[in-house]
Design an enzyme around this catalytic site. Structure first.
Site, PDB file in Angstrom:
ATOM      1  N   SER A  99      20.282  -5.564  26.183  1.00 15.60           N
ATOM      2  CA  SER A  99      20.570  -6.697  27.092  1.00 15.60           C
ATOM      3  C   SER A  99      21.442  -6.290  28.277  1.00 15.60           C
ATOM      4  CB  SER A  99      21.270  -7.805  26.309  1.00 15.60           C
ATOM      5  OG  SER A  99      22.463  -7.291  25.758  1.00 15.60           O
ATOM      6  N   GLU A 100      21.338  -7.103  29.306  1.00 15.09           N
ATOM      7  CA  GLU A 100      22.227  -6.968  30.467  1.00 15.09           C
ATOM      8  C   GLU A 100      23.014  -8.263  30.562  1.00 15.09           C
ATOM      9  OE1 GLU A 100      19.617  -6.408  33.782  1.00 15.09           O
ATOM     10  OE2 GLU A 100      19.265  -4.296  33.336  1.00 15.09           O
ATOM     11  N   ASP A 143      29.939  -8.296  12.286  1.00 19.07           N
ATOM     12  CA  ASP A 143      30.005  -7.251  13.320  1.00 19.07           C
ATOM     13  C   ASP A 143      31.306  -7.347  14.116  1.00 19.07           C
ATOM     14  OD1 ASP A 143      29.110  -5.045  14.723  1.00 19.07           O
ATOM     15  OD2 ASP A 143      27.808  -6.189  16.073  1.00 19.07           O
TER      16      ASP A 143
HETATM   17  N1  LIG Z   1      30.780 -14.052  27.614  1.00 13.42           N
HETATM   18  C1  LIG Z   1      31.097 -12.971  28.300  1.00 13.42           C
HETATM   19  N2  LIG Z   1      31.974 -13.070  29.303  1.00 13.42           N
HETATM   20  C2  LIG Z   1      32.309 -11.970  30.009  1.00 13.42           C
HETATM   21  N3  LIG Z   1      31.840 -10.762  29.739  1.00 13.42           N
HETATM   22  C3  LIG Z   1      30.954 -10.607  28.734  1.00 13.42           C
HETATM   23  C4  LIG Z   1      30.532 -11.709  27.977  1.00 13.42           C
HETATM   24  N4  LIG Z   1      29.668 -11.287  27.043  1.00 13.42           N
HETATM   25  C5  LIG Z   1      29.553  -9.967  27.222  1.00 13.42           C
HETATM   26  N5  LIG Z   1      30.308  -9.546  28.236  1.00 13.42           N
HETATM   27  C6  LIG Z   1      30.462  -8.186  28.714  1.00 13.42           C
HETATM   28  O1  LIG Z   1      29.179  -7.695  29.000  1.00 13.42           O
HETATM   29  C7  LIG Z   1      29.082  -6.365  28.578  1.00 13.42           C
HETATM   30  C8  LIG Z   1      27.837  -6.196  27.738  1.00 13.42           C
HETATM   31  O2  LIG Z   1      27.913  -7.050  26.627  1.00 13.42           O
HETATM   32  P1  LIG Z   1      26.936  -6.881  25.394  1.00 13.42           P
HETATM   33  O3  LIG Z   1      27.381  -7.815  24.355  1.00 13.42           O
HETATM   34  O4  LIG Z   1      25.529  -6.943  25.825  1.00 13.42           O
HETATM   35  O5  LIG Z   1      27.222  -5.423  25.117  1.00 13.42           O
HETATM   36  P2  LIG Z   1      27.636  -4.660  23.855  1.00 13.42           P
HETATM   37  O6  LIG Z   1      28.339  -5.548  22.912  1.00 13.42           O
HETATM   38  O7  LIG Z   1      28.340  -3.488  24.372  1.00 13.42           O
HETATM   39  O8  LIG Z   1      26.187  -4.283  23.337  1.00 13.42           O
HETATM   40  P3  LIG Z   1      25.455  -4.679  22.008  1.00 13.42           P
HETATM   41  O9  LIG Z   1      25.362  -6.177  22.067  1.00 13.42           O
HETATM   42  O10 LIG Z   1      24.140  -4.040  22.132  1.00 13.42           O
HETATM   43  O11 LIG Z   1      26.324  -4.166  20.930  1.00 13.42           O
HETATM   44  C9  LIG Z   1      30.354  -6.012  27.826  1.00 13.42           C
HETATM   45  O12 LIG Z   1      31.170  -5.259  28.665  1.00 13.42           O
HETATM   46  C10 LIG Z   1      31.015  -7.324  27.593  1.00 13.42           C
HETATM   47  O13 LIG Z   1      32.414  -7.218  27.697  1.00 13.42           O
END
Ligand SMILES: Nc1ncnc2c1ncn2[C@@H]1O[C@H](COP(=O)(O)OP(=O)(O)OP(=O)(O)O)[C@@H](O)[C@H]1O
Length: 676
Positions: A410-411, A528
């Site tokens: 995801s992005e 998680d």
């Molecule tokens: N609700 C949010 N508000 C601000 N930033 C967010 C939010 N959700 C995610 N992010 C930021 O977006 C980025 C990517 O988040 P994501 O959850 O997709 O990544 P991840 O947790 O690193 O990956 P995965 O979900 O594959 O483990 C991270 O740096 C996270 O801090």
């Protein structure tokens, strides 16, 4: 006039056959009528009724006037008149017509009216009696009541002709009654007048109210029209306003993008950059340190060289001293000089060590900056490579701004909700077009399950999930509460060790989210929990996110927990031993999250994870690192309270049965704040 007197009159007249008697009676009657008129003229209210007209008018009028009399005495008078007249008629029969003619001349027209009165009166006695108490009922009676009264007051003067005491009393009584009636009448009149005045006032009020109502209605219509105009205007303005807002947001985001790239360029000069090296035909990326790091490393190298040179000299000097052991004092120098020399070497080395420590600290700081720079470079590269980087408006309301980060599939974009007017985080889930239909379906099922779990969670310490929608066949978007602070992973990368107070308050917030998840009817295991899944909002409030691996606890689950059917790819450093059980299907419960929270707390306090910190995920699995994690050890530094260590021990209880679950550990004194 009493009956006796009448008898007296009549007997006298018949017995004596007095020729002048009819004339007398006629005169008396004429006078009576005349007196009545004059008396009536003195009575209040009489003047309004012309006596001649009244008596000379239609018989019905007079009969009506008489019939509504209320007094029994009045009836007596009428009979009296009747008897008198009858007597007179009898006399007339015997008498010559001259007398009668004379009477007619004397009465001057009144006689014509007196006869119908007599007839009418005698006919209407019953009617009068019946009419008593009926008030104004009957046709035209109400209005005639006044003339009735007038008629009644006309009659007493007839009786006054007799002028004895009884008649006077009667007369007075009648007058009193008349007076009373007049009083009643005037009070009624007053009442009627006041009621009329009230009616007039009410009519005026009504008129005003009607006027006001019509004015309000006009105003209402006017306001409705204005509202409609404004709504129309608003509708017309809406796209314009949305355009202005998104244009502004885009300009700000563009400026932020420029600034971010400029900063990366500047930081790269200091901290380093990614270079491409070629080995034959293979190109690979490698990191090249920037000038600041190069200078620091050079300084370090210089210091190390100096230190080594001093140590060499010191050794040499000592060797010389021991070689000269047998020589003379003059050659060997003073023992004091030897001692001073040694002190000089020692202090020089200590100073170099201090300098070295400073430079090492500086280098650590630079290393952290370098880590941040590398992440930012990756983010920019991901942003540049993203197909959502040109400020699209999704679902007609979410204006995409800058990329926050990229996960496995995801992005996550910072976005602005043009309907709710707030910042949100849009997580764009991309399905790999190369995937089979089956894999895509499975991914979608998983995402919808995550969405359904997450959207039902509404808590201060859990990131809200606002919306989900499809973008195209291979992409969908979840809309999350935007957390403008860093995530805990970024915090710990910047400052690996947190003071116990700060770490404890973050832990307490995580547990508040977990307690909420376990007090609901449908309990949830996060499964998680790790620093990357704890976000901070603009006020620094910690919020748990990412429910991609979370499990719904079944209703009929036993005390040992529920079967872990899909293991998922949780991060191994944070998962408890039961999750690595391969010989049988593991049972899990909220105790999984208690273990993960214990690991998180340890990491915040000591800057490293208690089990497999330096190991890769693959090595943790291979070496059964967590399965062997029976006892937790604590470093001596930094100093941490025994309460904190005991709490960590409770969370990291190896045996799942003995480990407290979320609601049990929620009672722990370490998690409760009370004023001392
Ligand atoms: N609700 C949010 N508000 C601000 N930033 C967010 C939010 N959700 C995610 N992010 C930021 O977006 C980025 C990517 O988040 P994501 O959850 O997709 O990544 P991840 O947790 O690193 O990956 P995965 O979900 O594959 O483990 C991270 O740096 C996270 O801090």
């Amino acid at each position: 006039m009493s009956d006796d007197m009448l008898v007296h009159f009549s007997s006298n007249s018949s017995n004596q056959s007095d020729q002048s008697l009819p004339t007398k009676i006629a005169k008396l009657e004429a006078r009576m009528v005349g007196k009545a008129s004059s008396t009536a003229a003195q009575q209040p209210g009489w003047s309004s009724v012309p006596s001649t007209g009244k008596f000379g008018g239609a018989a019905e009028d007079l009969a009506e006037a008489c019939s509504s009399s209320d007094s029994d005495d009045d009836n007596g008078e009428e009979f009296l008149i009747q008897a008198n007249t009858q007597k007179r008629l009898k006399l007339q029969e015997d008498d010559n017509s001259n007398v009668f003619e004379h009477l007619e001349v004397m009465t001057d027209g009144r006689q014509t009216s007196s006869e119908p009165v007599e007839i009418k009166i005698s006919n209407d006695v019953n009617r009068k009696k019946h009419g008593r108490g009926r008030g104004n009922s009957g046709s035209g009676r109400g209005r005639g009541s006044r003339s009735n009264d007038q008629t009644r007051t006309q009659i007493p003067p007839t009786t006054a002709l007799t002028s004895n005491g009884q008649t006077d009393l009667y007369h007075k009584d009648g007058r009193l009654k008349d007076q009373l009636r007049n009083d009643n009448f005037s009070s009624l009149e007053e009442e009627v007048a006041s009621l009329r005045a009230k009616v007039v006032a009410l009519e005026e009020d009504l008129r005003k109210s009607k006027q006001e109502t019509s004015e309000y209605q006009n105003l209402c219509r006017q306001l409705e029209k204005e509202l409609k105009d404004l709504t129309d205007q608003e509708q017309q303005m809406k796209p314009k306003r949305t355009k202005i807002i998104s244009d502004l947001l885009i300009s700000v985001s563009k400026a932020e993008r420029q600034e971010a790239r400029l900063k990366v360029r500047q930081d790269s000069l200091r901290l380093g950059n990614v270079g491409v090296i070629r080995a034959g035909t293979v190109l690979s990326e490698t990191w090249e340190d920037g000038q600041a790091l190069k200078d620091l490393n050079a300084q370090l190298r210089q210091l190390i060289e100096t230190k080594e040179a001093i140590e060499r000299q010191r050794k040499l000097f000592k060797k010389k001293q021991s070689d000269k052991g047998d020589t003379t004092d003059a050659e060997a120098g003073l023992p004091e000089d030897v001692l001073i020399h040694d002190e000089i070497y020692k202090s020089r080395l200590a100073s170099i060590k201090r300098e070295e420590e400073v430079i090492l600290r500086e280098r650590d700081r630079y290393e952290l900056e370098k880590g941040r720079l590398i992440r930012e470079m990756k983010r920019i590269r991901d942003e540049d490579g993203s197909r959502f980087n040109n400020f699209q408006i999704l679902h007609h309301r979410y204006a995409l701004l800058n990329l926050l980060g990229k996960g496995g599939f995801s992005e996550v974009y910072k976005a602005f909700d043009l309907v709710e007017h707030r910042y949100v985080a849009c997580k764009l889930h991309g399905l790999n077009p190369q995937w089979s239909e089956e894999k895509k379906q499975s991914y979608m099922r998983h995402a919808i399950r995550e969405y359904n779990i997450h959207k039902s969670l509404v808590h201060h310490h859990i990131v809200r999930l606002w919306d989900i929608f499809e973008i195209d066949q291979n992409t969908f978007c979840t809309v999350l509460e935007y957390c403008s602070g860093k995530d805990l992973d970024a915090v710990l990368k910047a400052t690996p060790i947190l003071p116990e107070k700060e770490a404890r308050v973050i832990l307490v917030q995580i547990f508040q989210g977990l307690i909420y998840m376990n007090k609901r009817t449908q309990k949830i295991i996060h499964y998680d929990l790790k620093p990357g899944n704890v976000l901070f909002d603009e006020l620094g409030i910690a919020k748990v996110t990412d429910f991609g691996l979370s499990k719904i606890v079944e209703d009929d689950v036993g005390s040992q927990g529920m079967e872990l059917t899909s293991q998922g790819a949780g991060t191994y450093w944070y998962l408890p031993p039961e999750c690595f059980e391969l010989s049988k299907t593991p049972y899990i419960s909220s105790k999984v999250d208690v273990w993960s929270a214990g690991i998180l707390f340890y990491q915040m306090l000591f800057g490293r994870r208690p089990f497999g910190h330096d190991q890769t995920q693959e090595r943790i699995l291979r070496e059964d690192t967590i399965i062997k994690a029976r006892k937790v050890d604590f470093p001596t530094r930094p100093a941490v309270s025994n309460e904190a260590k005991d709490f960590i021990r409770r969370c990291l209880t190896y045996n799942q049965i003995e480990r407290p679950d979320v609601l049990t550990i929620a009672q722990d004194p370490y998690l409760t704040y009370s004023k001392k």
